[in-house]
Every structure is written in C-alpha cells, then in structure tokens.
Design a protein around this motif. Sequence first.
Motif, PDB file in Angstrom:
ATOM      1  N   ARG A 105      56.771  26.701  58.878  1.00 20.86           N
ATOM      2  CA  ARG A 105      55.785  25.986  58.090  1.00 20.86           C
ATOM      3  C   ARG A 105      56.347  25.674  56.709  1.00 20.86           C
ATOM      4  O   ARG A 105      57.012  26.511  56.091  1.00 20.86           O
ATOM      5  CB  ARG A 105      54.512  26.827  57.971  1.00 20.86           C
ATOM      6  N   TYR A 123      49.514  19.426  60.589  1.00 20.34           N
ATOM      7  CA  TYR A 123      49.238  19.522  59.161  1.00 20.34           C
ATOM      8  C   TYR A 123      48.039  20.423  58.925  1.00 20.34           C
ATOM      9  O   TYR A 123      46.983  20.255  59.548  1.00 20.34           O
ATOM     10  CB  TYR A 123      48.991  18.137  58.572  1.00 20.34           C
ATOM     11  N   GLY A 138      44.193  22.767  61.512  1.00 19.92           N
ATOM     12  CA  GLY A 138      45.315  21.863  61.665  1.00 19.92           C
ATOM     13  C   GLY A 138      44.946  20.572  62.363  1.00 19.92           C
ATOM     14  O   GLY A 138      44.021  20.514  63.170  1.00 19.92           O
ATOM     15  N   ARG A 142      52.703  21.787  56.662  1.00 19.08           N
ATOM     16  CA  ARG A 142      52.941  21.255  57.990  1.00 19.08           C
ATOM     17  C   ARG A 142      53.940  22.126  58.729  1.00 19.08           C
ATOM     18  O   ARG A 142      54.775  22.794  58.122  1.00 19.08           O
ATOM     19  CB  ARG A 142      53.438  19.808  57.941  1.00 19.08           C
ATOM     20  N   TRP A 168      48.539  21.106  51.212  1.00 17.80           N
ATOM     21  CA  TRP A 168      48.809  20.644  52.562  1.00 17.80           C
ATOM     22  C   TRP A 168      50.142  21.212  53.007  1.00 17.80           C
ATOM     23  O   TRP A 168      51.146  21.106  52.289  1.00 17.80           O
ATOM     24  CB  TRP A 168      48.843  19.121  52.647  1.00 17.80           C
TER      25      TRP A 168
END
Length: 120
Positions: free
Chosen positions: A45, A93, A113, A38, A36
């Motif tokens: 990122r 995310y 996302g 974000r 994961w």
Amino acid sequence: QVQLVESGGGLVQPGGSLRLSCAASGFTLDYYAIGWFRQAPGKEREGVSCISSDGNTYYADSVKGRFTISRDNAKNTVFLQMNSLKPEDTAVYYCNAHFRFSPDYEDDYWGQGTQVTVSS
C-alpha cells in the motif's frame, strides 16, 4: 456508526479521468486529515494524496500534476480527481481519516476501497 465509503472507481482507458469520493458517516470530517492510499496487485500500500483539515495538500510524486484532492465539508466528503490516468495507477484506492490532534494513527478510520483499473 462511524464509516468511510469510497466510490467512483471503475475501468478507464489510459489518459482518461475518474473522480473518487470518500463519504463519511457517523462523524464529521472537519477535524480530520484525509488521505488516499492505493494498493496494486502484488505491491504494498502506498500513499497517494492527503489533505489536512486546514486545506494543506500532499501528492506523491507519481501523481503530482495529474491528481487533485479536495474536500467539501458541507457534504462531509473528500474527492480525488484523477486525470491523465496511466496503467500503473491501477489499484484499489482507500480513504483514510486521521483526527488532526491525535498523537498516533492506530485509530484511523479506513474505507473499504474502490477499484480503479486503467487499461486499453
């Protein structure tokens, strides 16, 4: 068609919880490490958490103790349980799938996302 789809994002107050899902189609996640990531507005990122095909987990220091990553291979889905959310968790995310035996990351799969907004 190979696809990853994130879901579960939304608006939550500080201290609240959300559960994100990353569902795979067109392939099985059994042999993939799932991460994961974000990206917050105006920021690069960053990695949040990942889980290997054999269950090893990683958490960024900023989310350690608050987030839990898990996988349900029967559902071909990976989850990210997010508790005690903070405003700084606000971001889009993204789910990433990396084949465990691949020597590089150029052909990783990415989802579209899901937006997480933590605000009072």
